[in-house]
Design a protein around this motif. Structure first.
Motif, PDB file in Angstrom:
ATOM      1  N   PRO A 676       6.176  -3.887  -3.275  1.00 55.56           N
ATOM      2  CA  PRO A 676       5.450  -4.497  -4.396  1.00 55.56           C
ATOM      3  C   PRO A 676       6.101  -5.789  -4.874  1.00 55.56           C
ATOM      4  N   GLU A 677       7.444  -5.814  -4.883  1.00 59.47           N
ATOM      5  CA  GLU A 677       8.138  -7.013  -5.335  1.00 59.47           C
ATOM      6  C   GLU A 677       7.874  -8.196  -4.401  1.00 59.47           C
ATOM      7  N   GLN A 680       4.573  -9.574  -5.425  1.00 58.04           N
ATOM      8  CA  GLN A 680       4.676 -10.285  -6.701  1.00 58.04           C
ATOM      9  C   GLN A 680       5.314 -11.651  -6.520  1.00 58.04           C
ATOM     10  N   ALA A 739       3.077  -4.503 -10.058  1.00 58.93           N
ATOM     11  CA  ALA A 739       2.413  -5.404  -9.117  1.00 58.93           C
ATOM     12  C   ALA A 739       0.899  -5.403  -9.335  1.00 58.93           C
ATOM     13  N   ASP A 742       0.185  -7.671 -12.187  1.00 53.40           N
ATOM     14  CA  ASP A 742       0.315  -9.095 -11.868  1.00 53.40           C
ATOM     15  C   ASP A 742      -0.885  -9.598 -11.064  1.00 53.40           C
TER      16      ASP A 742
END
Length: 809
Positions: A676-677, A680, A739, A742
């Motif tokens: 997920p990072e 993002q 995420a 975002d």
């Protein structure tokens, strides 16, 4: 165990004797006000009469011969007024023969030899009633065994400054309700957030708690940078307590909370809350705590943080606590008889402790600097009152009138660095300042003498730091000396002082040896704008929110050119900050030079001044290095790179180059999307940069959003099958939901992880129910039992007046 009674004030000793006799006789005794009835300090009052009367004489380290005159004077004063059982307790050393002589001296009262307690008898009572010593923190910490434990502990090797500070300040400790309340919070929830205004005593309380836990065989660890400091030393099932001082920063929210730090902070607090072998103490300034609720919604939404059950607000001290703080500082400062008389006369101490600007840090500054002020001893009360009326005038008077030029340069260097410095770096900073100003260079011996003079009031010095910079002759096998400001409020004073002394700003910038010094000047020059700009970039990039930060006083205008010149001059200078590194064991290394951070500071300042300070070659160099970082294979700090690109996009001559740089970083990020990072981070170039969209970027953003929809569903299922504990499941769920937020894919739901979390929580609840039936829980840090409120008899009295009465006795 040898105890140091000299670290107790007369009032402390009286309270100790009362508590010991209460434990010995199993009755409740009262402390009697000074001066109301000569010869009585403590009494047992029952059935309308005094059953026992106790007189206390605090004379640590003295012999009977040295206190005999004082005892004879006391005996003549009381005569034969009392018929009740009479006791005498002293911290002096007494023999059996001494006690026989004392009994004859007090022949007018019912004083038996066995009722005369010398220091050996006090020691014996403490051995019989260890709970009294445990509850009397000030005596407990002054014992030789505890001090030896502190000074030889692993904590001293890792954080000698903290241990030295605790040991040095032990005399000034004042027991308060906050100590018991914080221990209750830690026992019940394992987490305690101590908030309050600067100087109110947050760090002192936190350090007091650490010592108490250390004595109970808890391993103490200090987080100096971020949550990763806690994660790095975490050991399952071992008793560990962590201190995260100023966890939201000292001057703004910039100092600590980097990318995803708010999420990691929530996760670590919730993990500790569920682990009986861990405790966490965090401190923060009150106004920063309030601001963080606007800036970091993840912190605000935490079920644990920001609730009354774990937040202890040191909003104010009671009147009696203020009196005890002032009393301790005055008593142990050795101010002289005339100074004490000025406080006692007409009860002038009431004006101090009832002053609206009363602050423990200011009281410490007043008492520690009075003897060098040149003010007559008899005017101490007026000196203290004027300092509280105008605190800045006290700082300025000390800074300008009581310090030598080299001492001021040392403090200016430390204040502009804002971190402890290795003394070689510190002396280098002083030498650069002196060279730029054309003054005579101070030899190393003179610098060492100046440092020694400043130690205590202004500076903390630790001599056993493990640092590794072998290219410059600093080897980890040799202990290094580091120095830092003892009083954080001095940094606030310097920023305010420079706002009205513009010539000093120019001198500091021209004489700076390290980039960090000039970066601090930029911080002060831009006031809230510096915080606002960088916070907007971080919040927009990572959290989608904006901030309000309390502005610092801005520096005087007209200094921007000399400051920018210093930034350019020191662009490649080595850092004077030291950080821990996994590659170097316990030794700290110089923080790597971040050209990105330095370029970001330079462009932010230039943008403020309408792009009039940077041009030509320096600007081209910034763009060249930006392009090199993006195309290199090494890791990059995407959020700050995006802010730098946004700043460069404001220069008309840079727009085409900036668009190419934005596309290059986006293309690189889209090549690695496995968490997920990662998604993002890959989204940032498309949503947080002011560069014009290109044909490629428009198509690439559409592709990225499509790929995230497929990834989210698959990752939800995979993680639900992988995680086996509640904390791990909570972390995975938080990562995915962040995420989704975002990408604004609100139709998505982490369904599998939510179901897995519910199942794991049910299993934990069943296990706990089973344990409750068979195994009693061990509470590693049960809070101390509260003493019942003390009852008093006879005439009402003011405990503050009682307290200060002992100064004149």
């Amino acid at each position: 165990m040898t105890r140091n009674y000299a670290d107790l004030s007369p009032h402390d000793f009286e309270v100790l004797v009362r508590d010991l006799l209460q434990a010995e006789f199993d009755v409740r005794m009262e402390t009697f006000p000074q001066g109301r009835d000569g010869g009585i300090d403590i009494r047992l009052h029952h059935g309308g009469v005094d059953s026992i009367i106790i007189q206390c004489k605090h004379s640590p380290g003295r012999t009977f011969a040295q206190i005999r005159n004082q005892l004879e004077l006391e005996a003549r004063k009381i005569g034969s007024r009392f018929t009740s059982r009479y006791m005498l307790a002293t911290s002096a050393s007494l023999t059996r023969g001494n006690k026989q002589q004392i009994a004859r001296i007090f022949s007018g009262v019912n004083l038996q030899e066995d009722d005369i307690l010398g220091v050996d008898d006090i020691d014996n009572l403490l051995t019989r009633h260890p709970c009294v010593e445990t509850q009397n923190f000030k005596l407990w910490i002054t014992s030789s065994a505890v001090l030896q434990h502190l000074l030889t502990s692993d904590l001293h090797l890792r954080s000698s400054g903290l241990v030295d500070r605790i040991v040095k300040r032990r005399r000034l400790y004042v027991r308060s309700e906050a100590y018991a309340a914080s221990r209750e919070m830690l026992a019940a929830h394992h987490v305690c957030v101590i908030s309050g205004e600067p100087g109110i005593g947050k760090t002192t309380l936190a350090e007091t708690l650490l010592v108490r836990f250390m004595a109970d065989d808890w391993e103490v660890n200090v987080a100096s940078a971020d949550v990763s400091d806690i994660q790095r030393v975490w050991r399952a099932s071992e008793k560990q307590i962590f201190l995260y001082d100023d966890f939201l920063g000292q001057n703004s929210l910039l100092d600590n909370l980097n990318k995803n730090e708010d999420r990691r902070l929530v996760q670590i607090t919730e993990r500790i809350a569920g682990d009986r072998s861990k405790r966490l103490i965090m401190t923060t300034r009150e106004y920063i705590l309030q601001e963080s609720r606007q800036v970091y919604p993840r912190l605000k939404s935490s079920p644990l943080l920001y609730e009354d059950r774990v937040v202890l607000n040191l909003s104010d001290y009671t009147r009696v606590q203020k009196a005890q703080i002032f009393y301790n500082h005055v008593y142990f400062a050795d101010l002289g008889e005339e100074a004490l008389k000025s406080i006692i006369s007409k009860k002038n101490y009431l004006q101090i402790i009832e002053h609206p600007n009363f602050n423990p840090r200011m009281i410490e500054l007043v008492t520690s600097n009075f003897r060098d002020s040149g003010v007559p001893n008899g005017n101490f009360h007026r000196y203290a009152l004027e300092a509280l009326n105008n605190p800045r005038e006290l700082w300025e008077s000390i800074f300008q009138d009581q310090l030598s030029p080299v001492e001021r340069i040392l403090l200016l260097t430390l204040a502009t660095v804002r971190q402890p410095m290795e003394v070689g770096d510190l002396f280098k900073g002083v030498a650069q300042y002196e060279s730029a100003s054309g003054t005579t260079k101070t030899p190393s011996h003179g610098l060492s003498l100046a440092l020694k003079k400043l130690q205590g009031t202004f500076i903390h010095v630790a001599s056993n730091a493990r640092l590794d910079d072998q290219l410059n002759g600093i080897h980890p096998d040799n202990c290094s000396v580091i120095a830092g400001l003892a009083n954080p409020s001095f940094i606030d004073f310097i920023s305010s002082y420079l706002s009205s002394h513009p010539s000093e700003i120019s001198q500091i910038a021209q004489g700076a040896a390290f980039f960090e010094q000039v970066e601090t000047l930029v911080h002060w020059d831009m006031g809230g704008d510096f915080d606002q700009q960088l916070l907007v970039s971080l919040m927009d990039a990572f959290f989608g929110s904006r901030s309000y930060v309390k502005p610092n006083p801005r520096l005087a205008p007209g200094q921007q050119h000399v400051i920018m010149g210093a930034l350019v001059r020191l662009e490649d200078a080595a850092s004077c900050y030291w950080v821990e590194s996994a590659d170097y064991g316990p030794a700290r290394v110089r923080r790597p030079v971040s050209e990105l951070t330095r370029h970001l500071v330079m462009t932010m300042m230039d943008v403020k001044y309408r792009r009039r300070l940077l041009s030509g070659r320096p600007l081209s160099v910034i763009l060249e290095k930006l392009t090199r970082r993006i195309t290199a294979k090494s890791a990059i700090s995407v959020g700050q790179e995006m802010r730098l690109i946004s700043n460069l996009a404001l220069y008309p001559e840079m727009r085409q180059s900036v668009t190419r740089a934005r596309d290059a970083i986006a293309e690189r990020l889209m090549q690695s999307l496995s968490s997920p990072e990662d998604f993002q981070t890959a989204l940032l170039p498309f949503v947080s940069v002011g560069a014009n969209p290109s044909e490629w970027s428009t198509a690439a953003e559409v592709e990225l959003r499509r790929r995230f929809l497929d990834f989210a569903s698959a990752w939800d299922s995979e993680e639900a099958g992988r995680v086996n504990t509640v904390p791990d499941c909570q972390e995975s769920l938080s990562r995915l939901e962040s995420a989704i937020e975002d990408f604004e894919c609100f139709e998505l739901e982490a369904k599998m992880l939510k179901e897995r979390l519910t199942l794991l929580e049910d299993e934990v609840a069943q296990d706990l129910d089973f344990q409750d039936e068979d195994v009693p829980h061990e509470d590693y840090s049960a809070p101390p039992k509260q003493q019942p409120a003390e009852k008093t008899y006879g005439m009402p009295f003011d405990p503050v007046v009682d307290l200060f009465g002992s100064l004149g006795s």
